[in-house]
Design a protein around this motif. Structure first.
Motif, mmCIF file in Angstrom:
data_model
loop_
_atom_site.group_PDB
_atom_site.id
_atom_site.type_symbol
_atom_site.label_atom_id
_atom_site.label_comp_id
_atom_site.label_asym_id
_atom_site.label_seq_id
_atom_site.Cartn_x
_atom_site.Cartn_y
_atom_site.Cartn_z
ATOM 1 N N PRO A 273 17.328 1.519 0.259
ATOM 2 C CA PRO A 273 16.158 1.878 1.069
ATOM 3 C C PRO A 273 15.378 0.627 1.467
ATOM 4 N N HIS A 274 14.917 0.600 2.704
ATOM 5 C CA HIS A 274 14.138 -0.539 3.163
ATOM 6 C C HIS A 274 12.761 -0.549 2.508
ATOM 7 N N ALA A 275 12.267 -1.735 2.251
ATOM 8 C CA ALA A 275 10.912 -1.884 1.717
ATOM 9 C C ALA A 275 9.971 -2.192 2.879
ATOM 10 N N TYR A 276 8.958 -1.348 3.045
ATOM 11 C CA TYR A 276 7.994 -1.531 4.125
ATOM 12 C C TYR A 276 6.611 -1.763 3.516
ATOM 13 N N LEU A 277 5.970 -2.847 3.902
ATOM 14 C CA LEU A 277 4.613 -3.124 3.429
ATOM 15 C C LEU A 277 3.594 -2.598 4.423
ATOM 16 N N THR A 278 2.443 -2.216 3.917
ATOM 17 C CA THR A 278 1.330 -1.827 4.774
ATOM 18 C C THR A 278 0.654 -3.104 5.284
ATOM 19 N N PRO A 279 -0.159 -3.001 6.338
ATOM 20 C CA PRO A 279 -0.884 -4.196 6.804
ATOM 21 C C PRO A 279 -1.718 -4.847 5.703
ATOM 22 N N GLN A 280 -2.340 -4.029 4.853
ATOM 23 C CA GLN A 280 -3.149 -4.600 3.779
ATOM 24 C C GLN A 280 -2.285 -5.340 2.764
ATOM 25 N N GLN A 281 -1.116 -4.793 2.457
ATOM 26 C CA GLN A 281 -0.206 -5.455 1.516
ATOM 27 C C GLN A 281 0.289 -6.784 2.091
ATOM 28 N N VAL A 282 0.547 -6.801 3.387
ATOM 29 C CA VAL A 282 0.946 -8.061 4.036
ATOM 30 C C VAL A 282 -0.181 -9.080 3.921
ATOM 31 N N SER A 283 -1.405 -8.618 4.127
ATOM 32 C CA SER A 283 -2.565 -9.498 4.019
ATOM 33 C C SER A 283 -2.695 -10.053 2.609
ATOM 34 N N ASP A 284 -2.549 -9.173 1.612
ATOM 35 C CA ASP A 284 -2.646 -9.612 0.210
ATOM 36 C C ASP A 284 -1.562 -10.634 -0.112
ATOM 37 N N LEU A 285 -0.361 -10.402 0.399
ATOM 38 C CA LEU A 285 0.747 -11.322 0.139
ATOM 39 C C LEU A 285 0.488 -12.671 0.797
ATOM 40 N N SER A 286 -0.044 -12.634 1.999
ATOM 41 C CA SER A 286 -0.341 -13.876 2.716
ATOM 42 C C SER A 286 -1.366 -14.717 1.968
ATOM 43 N N VAL A 287 -2.410 -14.073 1.469
ATOM 44 C CA VAL A 287 -3.443 -14.788 0.715
ATOM 45 C C VAL A 287 -2.854 -15.380 -0.559
ATOM 46 N N ALA A 288 -1.996 -14.590 -1.231
ATOM 47 C CA ALA A 288 -1.398 -15.042 -2.493
ATOM 48 C C ALA A 288 -0.429 -16.196 -2.279
ATOM 49 N N ALA A 289 0.117 -16.330 -1.065
ATOM 50 C CA ALA A 289 1.108 -17.374 -0.786
ATOM 51 C C ALA A 289 0.479 -18.724 -0.476
ATOM 52 N N GLY A 290 -0.825 -18.781 -0.318
ATOM 53 C CA GLY A 290 -1.502 -20.055 -0.092
ATOM 54 C C GLY A 290 -1.054 -20.730 1.192
ATOM 55 N N ASP A 291 -0.511 -21.950 1.073
ATOM 56 C CA ASP A 291 -0.113 -22.739 2.242
ATOM 57 C C ASP A 291 0.990 -22.066 3.060
#
Length: 372
Positions: free
Chosen positions: A164-182
């Protein structure tokens, strides 16, 4: 037409058949016990030549171990990332089992047993790839007139189980982006454009059209055997991919102080950024910090497809964004994203039905009608 002649042996009279092959070279076959057997063989040769079905016995004795490397050499048109899996399949699975077997001696039942034995130990993708190498070598033998038909074709292969494909919500993408730093901007680009990893890290400053908000995908940087191979995008097709206006300032910042030929998302010393392969890498750490389940970078491409569909994009637009060969391919890969379309179709059909005499009658009565 050939000739039949007799000769003496210690075991009695035997017969020899002399004939010419389609290339006009003369050859013979001996050892026939009766003249009739020899004549029947000669007749079969002439019929095979007339039908274009003649097989040279010497050519049919060529071994898979000799033909395999030649076949691999002919795959040089493939990209390194596509060629490497074939070379591995040949070396680990095909060559050990079939190298000493002449193409004429490859039996359908033996191929089926080989596939079943592999399936008990290896995944479907590995088995299908190894089988494909053997079957393709045999296809080449048919074209070279070494054998009349490919006995490897038509075996039962294991089925691939699609995860099954994993789909993130816009908020989850935002959280991941912040956590990834640079690396946050890079992850946003992956999640909102659907670029493949190699396409994203190969982007140069000149590939970004900030006025039209387009990323021009012209190259692909793929890691093969711990080496970066730079070539054309998958399927050799360039494309222009839109990115959200909100991403423009972050992309502009990533390009600050860089020349047109510089990479937008560069690694050490301006080189190509390498994929984080383990949970201990920067991406795995970001996933954990964002509180997300275990996932891969490619899941962001799936997320991009999901966000595009949920925003109202049609399948053709999604196909062009992702760089799929056809809209049907997009539907095959992401059929689950279009499930809601079925409900919409049912609603529209209901609207058509209720406008008819039968539909109005049912609506007034409030009862269903049994048509059986």
């Amino acid at each position: 037409m050939g000739t039949v002649s007799s000769y003496a042996t210690t075991e009695g009279k035997r017969y020899r058949v002399r004939y010419r092959k389609p290339d006009n070279a003369q050859t013979d076959k001996r050892g026939f016990k009766t003249k009739r057997e020899a004549e029947l063989f000669l007749s079969s040769v002439e019929v095979a030549k007339a039908r274009g079905e003649f097989i040279d016995g010497t050519a049919a004795r060529a071994q898979i171990g000799v033909l395999g490397p030649v076949w691999l050499k002919h795959q040089g048109h493939l990209k390194p990332s596509s060629l490497l899996p074939l070379e591995v399949a040949w070396r680990l699975y095909v060559e050990p089992r079939w190298s000493t077997v002449p193409v004429a001696d490859v039996r359908h039942s033996d191929v089926q047993s080989w596939v079943m034995d592999m399936s008990a130990k290896r995944g479907a993708t590995t088995v299908i790839r190894a089988y494909g190498v053997l079957a393709s070598i045999m296809d080449g033998a048919v074209k070279d007139r070494r054998i009349l038909s490919n006995s490897a074709r038509g075996v039962n292969l294991p089925r691939k189980v699609t995860k099954p494909h994993a789909y993130l919500t816009p908020q989850q993408v935002s959280d991941l982006s912040v956590a990834a730093g640079d690396h946050g901007t890079l992850l946003l680009v992956l999640a909102y454009t659907g670029l493949r990893w190699g396409e994203a890290v190969a982007l140069r400053v000149k590939d970004l059209d900030m006025l039209r908000r387009r990323a021009n995908v012209t190259t692909n940087a793929v890691e093969v055997n711990n080496r970066i191979e730079v070539g054309t995008p998958k399927s050799h097709k360039r494309r222009s991919v839109p990115f959200p206006a909100t991403l423009a300032p972050a992309l502009a910042k990533a390009c600050e102080g860089k020349a047109r030929e510089d990479l937008v998302f560069a690694g050490a010393s301006g080189s190509y950024l390498r994929r984080a392969k383990t949970d201990a890498g920067w991406f795995g750490v970001a996933v954990k910090r964002a509180g997300l389940p275990r996932m891969t970078l490619h899941d962001l491409r799936h997320t991009a497809a999901s966000l595009a569909v949920s925003s109202g994009a049609n399948v053709k637009a999604v196909q062009r964004m992702l760089g799929h060969a056809s809209a049907s391919m997009t539907l095959d890969v992401y059929a689950d994203l279009f499930e809601d379309d079925l409900d919409e179709v049912a609603g529209r059909l209901d609207h058509l039905l209720i406008s008819t005499d039968v539909g109005r009658m049912w609506a007034r009565s409030g009862n269903s009608v049994n048509l059986n």
